[in-house]
Design an enzyme around this catalytic site. Structure first.
Site, PDB file in Angstrom:
ATOM      1  N   GLU A 103       6.439 -32.020  19.759  1.00  0.00           N
ATOM      2  CA  GLU A 103       6.387 -32.192  21.216  1.00  0.00           C
ATOM      3  C   GLU A 103       7.769 -32.574  21.774  1.00  0.00           C
ATOM      4  O   GLU A 103       8.090 -32.281  22.922  1.00  0.00           O
ATOM      5  CB  GLU A 103       5.377 -33.304  21.552  1.00  0.00           C
ATOM      6  N   GLU A 104       8.575 -33.206  20.960  1.00  0.00           N
ATOM      7  CA  GLU A 104       9.877 -33.688  21.425  1.00  0.00           C
ATOM      8  C   GLU A 104      11.012 -32.693  21.203  1.00  0.00           C
ATOM      9  O   GLU A 104      12.178 -33.023  21.437  1.00  0.00           O
ATOM     10  CB  GLU A 104      10.215 -35.020  20.739  1.00  0.00           C
ATOM     11  N   ASP A 123       2.789 -34.260  17.489  1.00  0.00           N
ATOM     12  CA  ASP A 123       3.231 -35.186  18.535  1.00  0.00           C
ATOM     13  C   ASP A 123       3.567 -36.484  17.811  1.00  0.00           C
ATOM     14  O   ASP A 123       2.673 -37.187  17.340  1.00  0.00           O
ATOM     15  CB  ASP A 123       2.092 -35.397  19.551  1.00  0.00           C
ATOM     16  N   ASP A 170      10.155 -42.320  20.956  1.00  0.00           N
ATOM     17  CA  ASP A 170       9.715 -40.934  20.754  1.00  0.00           C
ATOM     18  C   ASP A 170      10.695 -40.210  19.838  1.00  0.00           C
ATOM     19  O   ASP A 170      10.313 -39.512  18.907  1.00  0.00           O
ATOM     20  CB  ASP A 170       9.678 -40.155  22.083  1.00  0.00           C
ATOM     21  N   ASP A 225       9.011 -34.887  30.467  1.00  0.00           N
ATOM     22  CA  ASP A 225       8.876 -36.348  30.361  1.00  0.00           C
ATOM     23  C   ASP A 225      10.207 -36.930  29.898  1.00  0.00           C
ATOM     24  O   ASP A 225      10.862 -36.360  29.019  1.00  0.00           O
ATOM     25  CB  ASP A 225       7.841 -36.745  29.285  1.00  0.00           C
ATOM     26  N   GLU A 229      -1.574 -31.720  20.994  1.00  0.00           N
ATOM     27  CA  GLU A 229      -2.607 -32.703  21.315  1.00  0.00           C
ATOM     28  C   GLU A 229      -4.013 -32.097  21.286  1.00  0.00           C
ATOM     29  O   GLU A 229      -4.917 -32.625  20.642  1.00  0.00           O
ATOM     30  CB  GLU A 229      -2.307 -33.312  22.692  1.00  0.00           C
ATOM     31  N   LEU A 285       4.701 -39.466  18.660  1.00  0.00           N
ATOM     32  CA  LEU A 285       4.221 -40.760  19.183  1.00  0.00           C
ATOM     33  C   LEU A 285       3.528 -40.535  20.523  1.00  0.00           C
ATOM     34  O   LEU A 285       4.147 -40.616  21.580  1.00  0.00           O
ATOM     35  CB  LEU A 285       5.399 -41.740  19.321  1.00  0.00           C
ATOM     36  N   ASP A 286       2.243 -40.240  20.446  1.00  0.00           N
ATOM     37  CA  ASP A 286       1.495 -39.981  21.674  1.00  0.00           C
ATOM     38  C   ASP A 286       1.179 -41.293  22.388  1.00  0.00           C
ATOM     39  O   ASP A 286       0.794 -42.277  21.757  1.00  0.00           O
ATOM     40  CB  ASP A 286       0.184 -39.256  21.350  1.00  0.00           C
TER      41      ASP A 286
HETATM   42  O1  LIG Z   1      -2.294 -41.319  32.529  1.00  0.00           O
HETATM   43  P1  LIG Z   1      -3.062 -40.066  32.413  1.00  0.00           P
HETATM   44  O2  LIG Z   1      -2.660 -39.018  33.407  1.00  0.00           O
HETATM   45  O3  LIG Z   1      -4.560 -40.285  32.407  1.00  0.00           O
HETATM   46  O4  LIG Z   1      -2.624 -39.417  31.003  1.00  0.00           O
HETATM   47  C1  LIG Z   1      -2.979 -39.984  29.806  1.00  0.00           C
HETATM   48  C2  LIG Z   1      -2.750 -39.008  28.708  1.00  0.00           C
HETATM   49  O5  LIG Z   1      -1.367 -38.769  28.524  1.00  0.00           O
HETATM   50  C3  LIG Z   1      -0.992 -39.044  27.190  1.00  0.00           C
HETATM   51  O6  LIG Z   1      -0.398 -40.319  27.156  1.00  0.00           O
HETATM   52  C4  LIG Z   1      -0.062 -37.987  26.625  1.00  0.00           C
HETATM   53  O7  LIG Z   1       1.224 -38.119  27.095  1.00  0.00           O
HETATM   54  P2  LIG Z   1       2.508 -38.469  26.132  1.00  0.00           P
HETATM   55  O8  LIG Z   1       2.461 -37.603  24.910  1.00  0.00           O
HETATM   56  O9  LIG Z   1       3.637 -38.112  27.017  1.00  0.00           O
HETATM   57  O10 LIG Z   1       2.445 -39.912  25.816  1.00  0.00           O
HETATM   58  C5  LIG Z   1      -2.294 -39.055  26.391  1.00  0.00           C
HETATM   59  O11 LIG Z   1      -2.228 -39.877  25.280  1.00  0.00           O
HETATM   60  C6  LIG Z   1      -3.284 -39.558  27.413  1.00  0.00           C
HETATM   61  O12 LIG Z   1      -4.594 -39.131  27.177  1.00  0.00           O
HETATM   62 MG   LIG Z   2       1.603 -36.693  23.580  1.00  0.00          MG
HETATM   63 MG   LIG Z   3       4.550 -37.864  22.534  1.00  0.00          MG
END
Ligand SMILES: O=P(O)(O)OC[C@H]1O[C@](O)(COP(=O)(O)O)[C@@H](O)[C@@H]1O
Ligand SMILES: [Mg+2]
Ligand SMILES: [Mg+2]
Length: 281
Positions: free
Chosen positions: A64-65, A83, A41, A35, A225, A85-86
């Protein structure tokens, strides 16, 4: 462990301020999962790392980063995977995001988790900590106040079906359709933290992020996650599985491994197990 929770609270306040004022643009870096990292992040990761560095019971951390595990204190007891900042791309559209923490002893494997926590940055900032039970706190006047214990009902009403629908296995699509036909309502923001928080607070339902034709092992990362939320859902009387077995029993071969995952109350997970057992190879 209290020092760790205090450190998480401190980082949450700093990250809340960062989200409100920080630069949401992309950086030029990619993380280990490929990503493109946002500047948010990276800055959130730096906040947490700097705060954890001062906590003597933390032996090592992995984010995660970051590419690798970072050793902090040789005599520390705990390992933390997080993680920072999810769902960070949702900040731009002003939806809720979160930070997720898994606290381990000995090794970063699902069965070595001893506590988990997450922070939701929404209209309010809330912190959920699972040890033997699951407690929710809310940030009020710069302090986290205990609000309530969280427990799932046996069956819920919400359905959060993740991932790219045209890449679903036909039996997965049929299962999701049947859940809606059973009267469930769609609740999916695209942020794992607020989506799972909503199901926990509203008593139950199903969140799924299956393996798909484009991503057979799903998207969500085991350490950062899936495992922390699996621990939290189990302690709240719910379950978390990979379709066939407990998510916490999924083997980790690399710190950035992903896995298909399903979180929910008992009735919904029973259905997923039955459908996957009957249909998947
Ligand atoms: O858009 P999609 O494919 O449904 O993915 C959503 C999922 O990806 C995430 O954003 C995780 O990705 P990041 O850690 O890169 O933000 C989750 O929070 C979420 O459940
Ligand atoms: Mg995440
Ligand atoms: Mg993240």
């Amino acid at each position: 462990m209290t020092e760790i929770f205090d450190a998480i609270k401190k980082s949450a306040i700093d990250i809340k301020n960062l989200i409100e004022t920080g630069d949401t643009s992309k950086s030029t870096n990619e993380n280990s999962t490929g990503d493109t990292q946002l500047k948010l992040d990276i800055a959130s990761d730096e906040i947490i790392e700097a705060i954890f560095k001062d906590v003597s019971c933390i032996k090592a951390i992995v984010s995660e980063e970051q590419e690798e595990i970072i050793s902090l204190n040789e005599n520390g007891k705990y390992l933390i995977a997080y993680d920072p900042l999810d769902g960070s791309s949702l900040v731009d559209v002003n939806l809720s995001v979160g930070s997720i923490f898994g606290i381990y002893e000995n090794d970063f494997t699902g069965n070595n988790l001893v506590a988990a926590a997450y922070v939701v940055y929404g209209p309010r900032v809330e912190l959920v900590i699972a040890t033997d039970d699951v407690k929710m706190y809310r940030l009020i006047n710069n302090e986290f106040k205990f609000m309530q214990e969280l427990k799932l009902n046996e069956k819920g009403k919400l359905n959060a079906p993740g991932s790219t629908q045209n890449c679903w296995a036909p039996f997965h699509k049929k299962m999701i359709d049947e859940i809606f036909e059973d009267g469930y309502r769609l609740r999916y923001s695209g942020g794992m933290v607020p989506d799972l928080h909503q199901i926990l607070l509203k008593g139950g339902g199903l969140f799924s992020y299956p393996g798909t034709t484009d991503r057979p092992k799903g998207k969500l990362r085991q350490l950062f996650e899936v495992f922390p939320f699996a621990y939290i859902y189990e302690k709240a009387n719910g379950q978390a599985i990979d379709g066939f077995k407990r998510a916490l029993e999924v083997e980790t071969t690399h710190i950035h491994d992903t896995t298909p995952c399903f979180f929910g109350s008992n009735e919904e997970i029973k259905k997923v197990l039955k459908v996957y057992k009957e249909n998947a190879k």
